[in-house]
Design a protein around this motif. Structure first.
Motif, mmCIF file in Angstrom:
data_model
loop_
_atom_site.group_PDB
_atom_site.id
_atom_site.type_symbol
_atom_site.label_atom_id
_atom_site.label_comp_id
_atom_site.label_asym_id
_atom_site.label_seq_id
_atom_site.Cartn_x
_atom_site.Cartn_y
_atom_site.Cartn_z
ATOM 1 N N MET A 27 4.145 4.763 0.754
ATOM 2 C CA MET A 27 5.532 4.257 0.872
ATOM 3 C C MET A 27 5.553 3.045 1.815
ATOM 4 O O MET A 27 5.128 3.154 2.965
ATOM 5 N N ILE A 28 5.990 1.912 1.310
ATOM 6 C CA ILE A 28 6.091 0.705 2.141
ATOM 7 C C ILE A 28 7.582 0.374 2.276
ATOM 8 O O ILE A 28 8.234 0.023 1.297
ATOM 9 N N SER A 29 8.092 0.521 3.507
ATOM 10 C CA SER A 29 9.537 0.311 3.675
ATOM 11 C C SER A 29 9.838 -1.178 3.721
ATOM 12 O O SER A 29 8.976 -2.005 4.050
ATOM 13 N N PHE A 30 11.082 -1.533 3.398
ATOM 14 C CA PHE A 30 11.470 -2.937 3.380
ATOM 15 C C PHE A 30 11.339 -3.539 4.772
ATOM 16 O O PHE A 30 10.854 -4.651 4.943
ATOM 17 N N LEU A 31 11.798 -2.800 5.788
ATOM 18 C CA LEU A 31 11.734 -3.286 7.171
ATOM 19 C C LEU A 31 11.771 -2.080 8.095
ATOM 20 O O LEU A 31 12.593 -1.190 7.915
ATOM 21 N N ASP A 32 10.882 -2.076 9.086
ATOM 22 C CA ASP A 32 10.823 -0.969 10.041
ATOM 23 C C ASP A 32 11.575 -1.371 11.312
ATOM 24 O O ASP A 32 11.111 -2.213 12.071
ATOM 25 N N LEU A 33 12.736 -0.774 11.521
ATOM 26 C CA LEU A 33 13.568 -1.158 12.676
ATOM 27 C C LEU A 33 13.215 -0.391 13.949
ATOM 28 O O LEU A 33 13.704 -0.725 15.021
ATOM 29 N N LYS A 34 12.368 0.636 13.834
ATOM 30 C CA LYS A 34 11.977 1.375 15.040
ATOM 31 C C LYS A 34 10.740 0.756 15.694
ATOM 32 O O LYS A 34 10.548 0.861 16.905
ATOM 33 N N ALA A 35 9.912 0.086 14.873
ATOM 34 C CA ALA A 35 8.641 -0.436 15.381
ATOM 35 C C ALA A 35 8.799 -1.424 16.548
ATOM 36 O O ALA A 35 8.011 -1.362 17.496
ATOM 37 N N LEU A 42 9.063 -1.346 -8.645
ATOM 38 C CA LEU A 42 8.555 -1.345 -7.272
ATOM 39 C C LEU A 42 9.074 -0.125 -6.507
ATOM 40 O O LEU A 42 8.325 0.500 -5.748
ATOM 41 N N THR A 43 10.334 0.225 -6.715
ATOM 42 C CA THR A 43 10.880 1.431 -6.073
ATOM 43 C C THR A 43 10.064 2.649 -6.498
ATOM 44 O O THR A 43 9.671 3.474 -5.671
ATOM 45 N N ASP A 44 9.788 2.746 -7.818
ATOM 46 C CA ASP A 44 9.007 3.871 -8.331
ATOM 47 C C ASP A 44 7.597 3.886 -7.736
ATOM 48 O O ASP A 44 6.993 4.949 -7.575
ATOM 49 N N ALA A 45 7.079 2.697 -7.414
ATOM 50 C CA ALA A 45 5.731 2.606 -6.834
ATOM 51 C C ALA A 45 5.763 2.747 -5.309
ATOM 52 O O ALA A 45 4.737 2.562 -4.645
ATOM 53 N N GLY A 46 6.929 3.006 -4.746
ATOM 54 C CA GLY A 46 7.032 3.229 -3.307
ATOM 55 C C GLY A 46 7.145 1.963 -2.474
ATOM 56 O O GLY A 46 6.852 1.966 -1.275
ATOM 57 N N VAL A 47 7.583 0.872 -3.090
ATOM 58 C CA VAL A 47 7.757 -0.388 -2.349
ATOM 59 C C VAL A 47 9.252 -0.681 -2.206
ATOM 60 O O VAL A 47 9.953 -0.865 -3.209
ATOM 61 N N GLY A 48 9.720 -0.731 -0.972
ATOM 62 C CA GLY A 48 11.139 -0.992 -0.713
ATOM 63 C C GLY A 48 11.461 -2.473 -0.853
ATOM 64 O O GLY A 48 10.760 -3.330 -0.312
ATOM 65 N N THR A 49 12.508 -2.783 -1.609
ATOM 66 C CA THR A 49 12.950 -4.177 -1.763
ATOM 67 C C THR A 49 14.468 -4.216 -1.593
ATOM 68 O O THR A 49 15.131 -3.175 -1.651
ATOM 69 N N LEU A 50 15.015 -5.398 -1.379
ATOM 70 C CA LEU A 50 16.474 -5.561 -1.298
ATOM 71 C C LEU A 50 16.860 -6.834 -2.060
ATOM 72 O O LEU A 50 15.990 -7.648 -2.412
ATOM 73 N N ILE A 51 18.164 -6.986 -2.287
ATOM 74 C CA ILE A 51 18.661 -8.165 -3.001
ATOM 75 C C ILE A 51 19.614 -8.932 -2.083
ATOM 76 O O ILE A 51 20.623 -8.387 -1.642
#
Ligand SMILES: *Cc1c(COP(=O)(O)O)cnc(C)c1O
Length: 364
Positions: free
Chosen positions: A1-9, A298-307
């Motif tokens: 799972m690759i999130s669009f953006l990690d805000l905790k990091a 991409l969502t199904d492949a675990g990649v987070g994207t936004l528009i």
């Protein structure tokens, strides 16, 4: 799972420094204005090579108060990009003025300077370019047009902290720059925040008065102002993060370079970077004619994207009264239908970027 953006990091990387900053404010008892806000304003002005920085409550207020300080009001027109986050337009509308949209350059996605003059009328007061996705707008021709027609230039820098135009950091190319420190921005607070930078001391002073109930001296109100203050807790957090902004932008740039190289031949439109531009890579935005299908794959492949953004401002219900129909701003509409933002951020690993490249190439 690759999130669009990690805000905790970002917090985890700087935990000790941030905890210390938060504790310092908590034990100071100074919760509105004061030294933390002033220190951050000085630090950020210096970072941007601007003479002045005025902290405010958020990016929308930064735009709105800067326009008010430029005397924009009912009956006035402000030139805005047809493709931007709606805040750019709302700030104009909040002044009682009219946003006049101009289409982007199809390559850079930023306002096309060649189309600006045709949109100028006797009512035009300000040109408001946006450094969209962290790519600087082409400021020199915009400034030349503004000078020729006696207009002010307010830049929307909400997505472009640290970006450079012709070698110089954004901050005071135009008359003023409005910034947002919303948590997901390149320089993000742990809550809302914003600022205006400018070389114009008088303009800065007008914004200082407007942000504080229209008051310079306590209980003496010169104008009907607002309550729009940068919180000292956020200022203390931003001071810590500002020291890491260049390094974090450099990491974004490494991810972007990986994408530019890995995605060059898979039929997507990739970001175009003119020779004079050093982007802040707030977002990495591609275009694909079957965008929704690609996003789903991409969502199904675990990649987070936004528009960014699915509906152009002129097609929003919020602007229905202006009467713009489908096709009024075709480039902005096409972008709304085709853009997709891939994961990018200072804490994303390069192997994850490689994963995204292989998922995108498999599905594009
Ligand atoms: C985020 C953003 C704003 C508004 O900032 P807030 O702090 O959320 O009010 C304005 N313009 C652009 C282009 C933005 O991306």
């Amino acid at each position: 799972m690759i999130s669009f953006l990690d805000l905790k990091a970002p917090y985890l990387e700087l935990k000790q420094e941030l905890d210390d900053a938060i504790a310092r404010v908590a034990s100071s008892g100074w919760f509105i204005g004061g030294p933390e806000v002033e220190e951050f304003e000085a630090d950020y002005a210096s970072y941007c090579s601007a003479a002045q920085c005025v902290g405010v409550a958020n990016g929308l207020d930064a735009l709105h108060l800067a326009l008010r300080a430029m005397d924009v009001g009912p009956g006035d027109e402000v030139i805005v990009p047809s493709n931007t986050y709606i805040a750019t337009w709302l700030a104009v509308s909040q002044c009682g003025a009219t946003p006049v949209p101009v289409e982007p350059d199809a390559c850079t996605y930023n306002i096309d300077p060649a189309l600006i003059e045709a949109a100028i009328t006797p009512r035009t007061k300000v040109i408001l370019p946006v450094h969209l996705y962290g790519q600087p707008a082409d400021m020199d021709p915009i400034l030349a047009i503004a000078r020729k027609h006696g207009l002010k230039v307010l830049e929307d820098g909400a997505q472009a902290h640290g970006a450079r135009y012709k070698g110089q950091r954004l901050g005071a190319h135009g008359d003023a720059v409005a910034w947002s420190f919303y948590p997901g921005k390149n320089l993000g607070a742990m809550g809302d925040g914003g600022a205006v930078t400018t070389d114009d001391a008088q303009l800065a002073e007008r914004i200082r008065v407007l942000r504080n109930y229209g008051s310079r001296v306590k209980y003496v109100n010169e104008v009907q102002g607002y309550n729009s203050r940068l919180d000292p807790l956020q200022a203390a957090i931003l001071r810590v993060k500002l020291a890491h902004l260049d390094e974090w932008n450099a990491r974004r740039s490494t991810i972007a370079a990986r994408y530019q190289q890995g995605l060059a031949d898979c039929g997507l439109s990739l970001p175009y970077v003119p020779g004079w531009s050093e982007p802040a890579w707030h977002l990495y935005v591609v275009q694909h004619p079957q965008r929704d299908a690609l996003q789903k794959a991409l969502t199904d492949a675990g990649v987070g994207t936004l528009i960014h953004y699915p509906i152009a401002p002129h097609r929003q219900q919020a602007y229905a009264q202006a009467g713009w129909t489908q096709g009024a701003f075709p480039l902005a509409e096409r972008m709304a239908d085709t853009v997709l933002s891939l994961p990018i951020g200072p804490h994303m690993h390069l192997d994850d970027a490689a994963q995204v490249v292989s998922r995108v190439t498999a599905n594009a």
